[in-house]
Enzyme design. Structure first.
Site, PDB file in Angstrom:
ATOM      1  N   GLY A   1       2.420   1.227   3.682  1.00 37.11           N
ATOM      2  CA  GLY A   1       2.838  -0.015   4.311  1.00 37.11           C
ATOM      3  C   GLY A   1       2.424  -1.233   3.503  1.00 37.11           C
ATOM      4  O   GLY A   1       1.933  -1.115   2.377  1.00 37.11           O
ATOM      5  N   CYS A   2       2.615  -2.397   4.099  1.00 36.97           N
ATOM      6  CA  CYS A   2       2.342  -3.666   3.404  1.00 36.97           C
ATOM      7  C   CYS A   2       1.073  -4.331   3.922  1.00 36.97           C
ATOM      8  O   CYS A   2       0.583  -4.013   5.001  1.00 36.97           O
ATOM      9  CB  CYS A   2       3.518  -4.615   3.602  1.00 36.97           C
ATOM     10  SG  CYS A   2       5.053  -4.037   2.863  1.00 36.97           S
TER      11      CYS A   2
ATOM     12  N   LYS B   1      -3.525  -5.085   6.944  1.00 38.27           N
ATOM     13  CA  LYS B   1      -2.815  -3.949   6.344  1.00 38.27           C
ATOM     14  C   LYS B   1      -2.137  -3.157   7.449  1.00 38.27           C
ATOM     15  O   LYS B   1      -2.801  -2.660   8.363  1.00 38.27           O
ATOM     16  CB  LYS B   1      -3.766  -3.056   5.552  1.00 38.27           C
ATOM     17  CG  LYS B   1      -3.055  -1.851   4.923  1.00 38.27           C
ATOM     18  CD  LYS B   1      -3.839  -1.240   3.789  1.00 38.27           C
ATOM     19  CE  LYS B   1      -5.042  -0.462   4.237  1.00 38.27           C
ATOM     20  NZ  LYS B   1      -5.679   0.275   3.118  1.00 38.27           N
TER      21      LYS B   1
ATOM     22  N   ASP C   1     -10.471   6.130  -5.757  1.00 39.17           N
ATOM     23  CA  ASP C   1      -9.244   5.431  -6.144  1.00 39.17           C
ATOM     24  C   ASP C   1      -9.567   4.029  -6.673  1.00 39.17           C
ATOM     25  O   ASP C   1      -8.875   3.064  -6.350  1.00 39.17           O
ATOM     26  CB  ASP C   1      -8.278   5.343  -4.955  1.00 39.17           C
ATOM     27  CG  ASP C   1      -6.855   4.990  -5.383  1.00 39.17           C
ATOM     28  OD1 ASP C   1      -6.511   5.248  -6.559  1.00 39.17           O
ATOM     29  OD2 ASP C   1      -6.098   4.456  -4.553  1.00 39.17           O
TER      30      ASP C   1
ATOM     31  N   GLY D   1       0.826  -1.209   0.000  1.00 41.30           N
ATOM     32  CA  GLY D   1       0.000   0.000   0.000  1.00 41.30           C
ATOM     33  C   GLY D   1       0.856   1.252   0.000  1.00 41.30           C
ATOM     34  O   GLY D   1       2.091   1.174  -0.017  1.00 41.30           O
ATOM     35  N   GLY D   2       0.197   2.395   0.027  1.00 46.15           N
ATOM     36  CA  GLY D   2       0.926   3.661   0.014  1.00 46.15           C
ATOM     37  C   GLY D   2       1.701   3.916   1.292  1.00 46.15           C
ATOM     38  O   GLY D   2       2.718   4.603   1.272  1.00 46.15           O
TER      39      GLY D   2
END
Length: 431
Positions: A157-158, A173, A270, A154-155
């Site tokens: 983190g993972c 997340k 998004d 993600g923007g």
């Protein structure tokens, strides 16, 4: 009106008192006026005129009383005005606040509210309530957040694959609280998903937070994202024509729920193939609501520009105008990905990129060229009439003028007849 009447009555009494004070003062200071009152007293029954000394004593007495009354009235006016000013100041919508402090405290307030929510089991999940997880439990469930358990990026983190205590498979997340924007997206997503329940929207299982990181726990989607399936190692080989139409239909149903059935309506902002997740049966669900906004609760024309290049509607990119038609544009790009098997933006050289919309538009409307640009995996596997219908739908969705784009409800109704009955549509296949 009642308050106005009381104020007018008070001013009237004040006027009488001041007038009496002025008359008494004038009569004592100007002897020439005294005979007038003497003559008036002579015609008034029950009033006797005394000696001159007694008259002067009465005059001074009246002057003192007048001064006391006027001073009391003046003090009351000052106190009343001060109270009215304080009341108006408190009620004024334009009272000055420190916006930075307010935005900083909002996250802390959100976390306090979140931590006070009673933990509930997923089977008894209610709208607006979120199960709170202990960070040690999540660390154990993800194997200490091992790199081998990373299933997405993600923007901030993972995303990790996890197995919870009750043997529930989940996706965690991890959001690094490196900035206010990360905290805002975490708060926004948790609040929105806690109120949304739909078969084509990702389910929220819970969340957790600590000083440096926040965590959102979702249901696990075994097949990953549409982006993985289309542009990953398999290059879309697992996605037949009908399966792709089913994914498009599922996504349209999720968007329609956000636009038409949420109150207030929600704009995802998004939508893209990497935010469309697939379960073991290839049922599609929209995910990642960190940038989503509720229509009416925000000034939608003053929202900070966010999104992913290739999916952002031109009017939002150029003028900052955000509507539900911005999501329809992004959906049109996803439809082109399903149809053509190409990425929304492709690099031609290190310094030059090409938009899928720009490249495809001239060929989508040409029936002789369209079959040649279809994804090779599904080429010649569909009814050409259906192919032309989907291409026409995609063209409408990515129109530059928002008003020319259809509502997502119209898109949904157009897709239903193209999806087989067993996949959720109305198409009956003949063997």
């Amino acid at each position: 009106m009642k308050k106005l009447h009381v104020h007018l009555h008070f001013l009237f009494l004040l006027k009488i008192s001041v007038t009496q004070f002025l008359i008494v003062s004038s009569s004592s200071l100007n002897p020439s006026i005294a005979p007038v009152y003497t003559s008036m007293a002579a015609f008034s029954p029950g009033i006797q005129m005394g000696s001159g000394g007694e008259h002067r004593f009465n005059a001074h007495k009246k002057l003192l009383i007048g001064l006391i009354i006027s001073s009391s009235c003046l003090g009351f006016i000052i106190l009343f005005s001060l109270g009215l000013w304080v009341y108006c100041r408190k009620k004024s919508p334009n009272s000055i606040k420190n916006s930075d402090t307010e935005s900083g405290n909002s996250f802390a307030m959100f976390m306090r509210r979140l931590s006070s929510i009673k933990t509930q089991r997923r089977t008894s999940f209610n709208k607006g309530y979120v199960q709170s997880f202990d960070t040690k439990t999540l660390e154990k469930a993800t194997g200490g957040f091992k790199e081998s358990n990373v299933i997405g990026q993600g923007g901030f983190g993972c995303v990790y694959k996890a197995c919870l205590d009750n043997n529930t498979k989940a996706a965690v997340k991890k959001i690094e609280n490196v900035c206010q924007e990360a905290k805002h997206e975490f708060q926004n997503e948790v609040e929105l998903l806690s109120k949304i329940q739909h078969s084509n929207i990702i389910s929220l299982l819970g969340c957790a937070s600590e000083i440096n990181s926040s965590f959102i726990i979702y249901e696990l989607m075994e097949k990953g994202s549409l982006d993985d399936q289309l542009h990953g190692p398999s290059c879309g080989s697992a996605l037949t024509w009908h399966m792709r139409m089913k994914i498009a239909l599922d996504t349209a149903r999720g968007l329609e729920y956000l636009h038409e059935h949420c109150r207030p309506p929600v704009i995802h902002r998004d939508l893209k193939s990497s935010n469309i997740l697939l379960d073991s049966s290839f049922n599609a669900k929209i995910s990642d609501f960190g940038l989503a906004v509720s229509v009416g609760l925000h000034g939608n024309n003053n929202i900070k520009l966010s999104g992913t290049l290739g999916y952002v509607a031109p009017e939002y990119l150029l003028d900052g105008k955000l509507t539900d038609k911005s999501d329809v544009y992004a959906f049109g790009v996803v439809l082109l990905e399903l149809l053509l098997g190409r990425r929304p933006v492709e690099k031609l050289s290190p310094s030059q990129c090409q938009s899928l919309v720009t490249w495809a538009m001239p060929q989508l409307t040409d029936r002789s060229k369209l079959p040649k640009i279809v994804d090779p995996v599904i080429k010649d596997t569909m009814d050409l009439k259906h192919l032309y219908q989907v291409a026409a739908m995609a063209v409408l969705c990515v129109q530059l003028e928002p008003s020319y784009r259809p509502l997502i409800t119209d898109v949904l109704h157009s897709l239903v007849p193209l999806v087989p009955v067993e996949l959720g549509g109305t198409l009956r296949l003949t063997r």
